[in-house]
Scaffold this active site. Structure first.
Site, PDB file in Angstrom:
ATOM      1  N   HIS A 124       0.829  -1.218   0.000  1.00 49.45           N
ATOM      2  CA  HIS A 124       0.000   0.000   0.000  1.00 49.45           C
ATOM      3  C   HIS A 124       0.859   1.261   0.000  1.00 49.45           C
ATOM      4  CE1 HIS A 124      -3.754  -2.223   0.644  1.00 49.45           C
ATOM      5  NE2 HIS A 124      -3.062  -2.981   1.468  1.00 49.45           N
ATOM      6  N   ASN A 132     -10.232  -2.999   2.352  1.00 47.03           N
ATOM      7  CA  ASN A 132      -9.979  -2.909   0.916  1.00 47.03           C
ATOM      8  C   ASN A 132     -11.260  -2.532   0.182  1.00 47.03           C
ATOM      9  OD1 ASN A 132      -7.183  -3.592   0.835  1.00 47.03           O
ATOM     10  ND2 ASN A 132      -7.700  -5.755   1.078  1.00 47.03           N
TER      11      ASN A 132
END
Length: 516
Positions: free
Chosen positions: A55, A127
């Site tokens: 990420h 997510n």
């Protein structure tokens, strides 16, 4: 003309000259006494911090969570009571790419939320998909290795990705979503978000409920094809950042509706599937969505580094009324996320302003990196341990959550046996996707398999055959056609050569796949 601020050193002293270095004469060498030259060069060398292992590429903004529904029967959390408004920070991201990667890549998007509640910070780190590739945190480092660069070629390795997925049938559900239309959102504003894991809520009566968190975009779902994304990347690598920043800057504040699914604690014992399995969704017919409220993003950061890059989200941050579950992936993340921040930002990463709670904070952590606030402020320097006789902070027994019901002996349970990894992908393929969506899924997945060794492709196709005959047939057809077009024979070998390429020795072309 208004007076401009006066330049100073970091210690606050006036800075007389920011144009010329100090030398011994006009043509002489630099002098070591020019401390400000050394300070500028040394500071420049240290302006970057380690990027997130996963990420790394992200975009974020500030906003507010507003509760309009009533779920007080399920939770005592003050931030979830009717009428509550809580300031928050959101960060969206891709999983695999580095900080300089392009925004519009086919990848799972992170959907991290930090709520600054009056009872402490609550982080929901999820997510844009309701499931994930694996169900056991033991495999997370292995999975991430396949998404990063090959140690020999320093290139992304489709072979590694598909090898891991084909040996991990629990990944079928997530890979199907990833290769579908929703695997490439148009922007951060045009995708849903999910807590993904099973969490729990508990109320004042000590009753626990299992819960799934959903955040549905009010802007509508909009996605891109691989070709459309490649065209955008040809113009800009910062497409998501541009869209999110500009929308908020222009007052077009994006919103998401917050909903939950609820399961009474005891019902988990008789549920027909493991409700703590991160590769599974809860059927909405059995566990309907309950409206809770919405959040709105309405303020861009003034400094991206200070407010987004140093933002630290961790599922270890919960507040009274919200807690965890036996979800094995969640349990692993409770440690790994906080530990990643300690490595990347410093021991006291939670004292960085964007991470610091808005409520009073009292603890006994001492010293170390980033201890910028000096620890507890009791007015008595003797109160640096617990228990003590000097009015130091004391525990709050009324914040104790009810016991988590667990049973069984400590052992290693095989997470690959006794699980149905095909029914939910089948339901997604048969009942949710129309023929157009299926065709695009076939095209995306078949193209991503080009150049991957045939043994691995056939293993993956074997899993698709257990989902649906049209699924395997469609992907196989595209894979074979695109392989021929790219110069590979039906066995995945280059037509111009007769030696199979080794795993990791990737071909010059790079199909758009899960990793950036």
């Amino acid at each position: 003309m208004t007076d401009k601020p006066k330049l100073t050193t970091t210690a606050g002293a006036p800075w007389p000259n920011n144009q010329d270095s100090v030398t011994a004469g006009e043509r002489g060498p630099l002098l070591l006494q020019d401390y400000q030259l050394l300070e500028k060069l040394a500071h420049q060398n240290r302006e970057r911090i380690p990027e997130r292992t996963v990420h790394a590429k992200g975009w974020g903004a500030h906003g507010v969570l507003r509760i309009t529904g009533d779920i007080s029967r399920y939770t005592r959390a003050k931030a979830l009571q009717p009428g509550a408004e809580t300031p928050m920070l959101a960060r969206f991201s891709t999983v695999a790419g580095e900080q300089g990667a392009a925004d519009h890549e086919r990848d799972v998007r992170g959907f991290a939320l930090k709520f600054y509640t009056e009872e402490g910070n609550w982080d929901l780190v999820g997510n844009n998909t309701p499931v994930f590739f694996i169900r056991d945190g033991y495999k997370f480092p292995d999975f991430i290795h396949t998404q990063k660069r090959h140690p020999k070629t320093n290139m992304r390795s489709p072979t590694a990705m598909w090898d891991f997925w084909s040996l991990s049938p629990e990944s079928l559900h997530q890979v199907t979503i990833l290769m579908s239309d929703r695997g490439l959102p148009k922007s951060p504003m045009h995708m849903h978000g999910y807590g993904s894991h099973t969490y729990s809520l508990w109320n004042d009566a000590g009753e626990r409920y299992w819960v799934k968190f959903h955040f549905k975009t009010q802007q509508g779902i909009e996605t891109l094809s691989n070709a459309e994304a490649e065209e955008i990347i040809g113009r800009t690598r910062e497409g998501y950042q541009e869209q999110l920043f500009n929308a908020i800057d222009q007052g077009d504040y994006p919103r998401w509706t917050m909903q939950i699914q609820v399961m009474p604690e005891k019902d988990a014992e008789t549920c027909g599937f493991n409700p703590f399995d991160l590769t599974k969704v809860w059927p909405h017919g059995d566990f309907p969505l309950i409206d809770v409220g919405h959040f709105e993003l309405n303020r861009n950061p003034e400094n991206y580094f200070a407010e987004i890059e140093t933002a630290a989200f961790s599922p270890s941050n919960v507040v009274p009324g919200i807690s965890w579950s036996p979800d094995k992936m969640l349990q692993a993340r409770i440690f790994s996320y906080a530990d990643a921040h300690r490595y990347r930002l410093g021991t006291h990463y939670d004292q960085i302003p964007v991470n610091r709670p808005r409520c009073p904070v009292h603890h006994y952590h001492k010293d170390g990196e980033m201890n910028v606030y000096g620890g507890v402020k009791t007015g008595n320097p003797n109160a640096f341990y617990e228990p003590n006789s000097f009015n130091g902070p004391v525990e709050q027994r009324d914040a104790q959550e009810p016991p988590l019901r667990v049973s069984g002996d400590a052992t290693r349970y095989d997470h690959r046996t006794g699980h149905d990894d095909y029914s939910q992908p089948r339901a997604l393929y048969e009942k949710v996707m129309d023929q157009g969506a299926r065709d695009r899924l076939h095209g995306n997945m078949g193209g991503a398999l080009v150049g991957v060794p045939t043994e691995i492709v056939e293993r993956w196709l074997g899993h698709l055959a257990q989902v649906h005959p049209d699924y395997v047939a469609g992907v196989r057809k595209v894979w074979q056609e695109k392989s021929r077009d790219a110069g590979y024979d039906p066995n995945g070998l280059p037509i111009t050569g007769d030696t199979p390429h080794e795993a990791g020795d990737e071909q010059p072309h790079s199909p758009t796949i899960a990793a950036e």
